[in-house]
Design a protein around this motif. Sequence first.
Motif, short mmCIF file in Angstrom:
data_model
loop_
_atom_site.label_atom_id
_atom_site.label_comp_id
_atom_site.label_asym_id
_atom_site.label_seq_id
_atom_site.Cartn_x
_atom_site.Cartn_y
_atom_site.Cartn_z
N UNK A 53 17.35 37.72 13.41
CA UNK A 53 17.00 37.96 14.81
C UNK A 53 18.18 37.68 15.74
N UNK A 54 18.92 36.61 15.46
CA UNK A 54 20.06 36.26 16.32
C UNK A 54 21.17 37.30 16.23
N UNK A 55 21.31 37.94 15.07
CA UNK A 55 22.36 38.94 14.92
C UNK A 55 22.06 40.22 15.69
N UNK A 56 20.81 40.39 16.13
CA UNK A 56 20.41 41.59 16.87
C UNK A 56 20.24 41.32 18.36
N UNK A 57 20.71 40.18 18.83
CA UNK A 57 20.55 39.81 20.24
C UNK A 57 21.87 39.94 20.98
N UNK A 58 21.82 40.10 22.28
CA UNK A 58 23.07 40.08 23.07
C UNK A 58 23.59 38.67 23.21
N UNK A 59 24.73 38.54 23.88
CA UNK A 59 25.42 37.26 23.96
C UNK A 59 24.56 36.16 24.56
N UNK A 113 25.94 45.33 17.49
CA UNK A 113 26.68 44.16 17.01
C UNK A 113 27.23 44.39 15.61
N UNK A 114 26.48 45.13 14.78
CA UNK A 114 26.90 45.37 13.41
C UNK A 114 28.07 46.36 13.34
N UNK A 115 28.32 47.07 14.41
CA UNK A 115 29.48 47.96 14.47
C UNK A 115 30.68 47.25 15.08
N UNK A 116 30.44 46.48 16.12
CA UNK A 116 31.53 45.82 16.83
C UNK A 116 32.11 44.64 16.08
N UNK A 117 31.34 44.05 15.14
CA UNK A 117 31.84 42.88 14.43
C UNK A 117 33.07 43.22 13.60
N UNK A 118 33.15 44.45 13.07
CA UNK A 118 34.30 44.85 12.27
C UNK A 118 35.55 45.01 13.13
N UNK A 153 30.75 34.74 22.30
CA UNK A 153 30.20 35.88 21.57
C UNK A 153 29.76 35.46 20.17
N UNK A 154 28.80 34.56 20.13
CA UNK A 154 28.35 34.05 18.84
C UNK A 154 27.49 35.06 18.08
N UNK A 155 27.10 36.14 18.72
CA UNK A 155 26.31 37.15 18.00
C UNK A 155 27.13 37.77 16.87
N UNK A 156 28.45 37.84 17.05
CA UNK A 156 29.30 38.36 15.98
C UNK A 156 29.37 37.38 14.81
N UNK A 157 29.32 36.11 15.12
CA UNK A 157 29.30 35.10 14.06
C UNK A 157 28.01 35.21 13.26
N UNK A 158 26.90 35.44 13.95
CA UNK A 158 25.62 35.58 13.25
C UNK A 158 25.62 36.82 12.36
N UNK A 159 26.18 37.91 12.86
CA UNK A 159 26.27 39.12 12.04
C UNK A 159 27.13 38.87 10.80
#
Length: 318
Positions: free
Chosen positions: A68-74, A91-96, A281-287
């Motif tokens: 759930x956290x990986x699909x949330x905004x900052x 988020x799953x695209x921007x993490x790369x 931007x911890x959402x990238x860490x979760x992803x």
Amino acid sequence: MSQKVTEETDPAPVLAAAPVPVPARADRRARRGGESQGRRVRPGTVLLWVLLIAFTALFLYPLVWLLAASLKPRGEVFDNRLIPQTLTPENYVQVWQQLPLLSWLGNSVLIAVIAAGLVTISSAVVAFGFAYFRFPGRNVLFGLVLATMMLPGAVTMVPQYLIWKNLGVLGTWIPLFGMNLFGSAFYIFLQRQFFLGLPRDLFEAARIDGASYVGMFRRIALPLSIPSLIIIFIFEFQASWNNLQAALIYLNAGTVEGYTVPLGIARAMTMFSPTNGGHGDYQYVMVAALVVTIPMLLLFSFAQRYFIEGVATQGRKG
């Protein structure tokens, strides 16, 4: 005359009614219905199921929260909602683009495969020596090997660091799997127990046929101990995959692209921290944390049969 009287006085034969055949399915249903009526759900069974469901939900909660956290905004990462209020699948695209996650994954897979393979083979060789050969002081030597498990990791950390420093391999991958060339006491113990469960007559027959000790190990011991070898490989792969301490000590002198997954995620936490100039931007860490969890889930899923069989047979002793 008598014959005629006998024929007249004999009663007519009574035909017995033929039993009506009952279909097999109906018979089974009737039996099941009678058994189900006789059965009663015990309170202990209900309590057991309630406990199992509760513990399952307890163990699944961190994974569901991470998803759930990986699909949330900052701003909503730490709001503790299991259903995101605002879905941000990008988020799953921007993490790369934000992190060299692909390099970290490749480094971790390669290091874990090398480390697990080396410790599996080396531990099996040592365990075969303790299980098959009988020589003076064997039990004492094996006890010394087991005694090394009592040493805390902090005791051997500094000597190992000095060894790798003098060899000039700091900042490389070698310290992360170099020690596995000499086996592991825990894995030696597990593999020895499995070898002791193998019939010794197989090895004696092979010796009569002219097989060497290396041939017996390669053609008899290894093929028969595949479940235990797989369980050792999985254990070490997981340990190497999650090894943050060794990567933190030996890879800090290298480049960021040479980091492993645990060290890379730790660096991302520091990089995105507002105290270090980041934007939170911890959402990238979760992803990233969720993506690096998938290989271990796949590994345990595909090797589950060997995993259970290996654990079940480790306690055997011949």
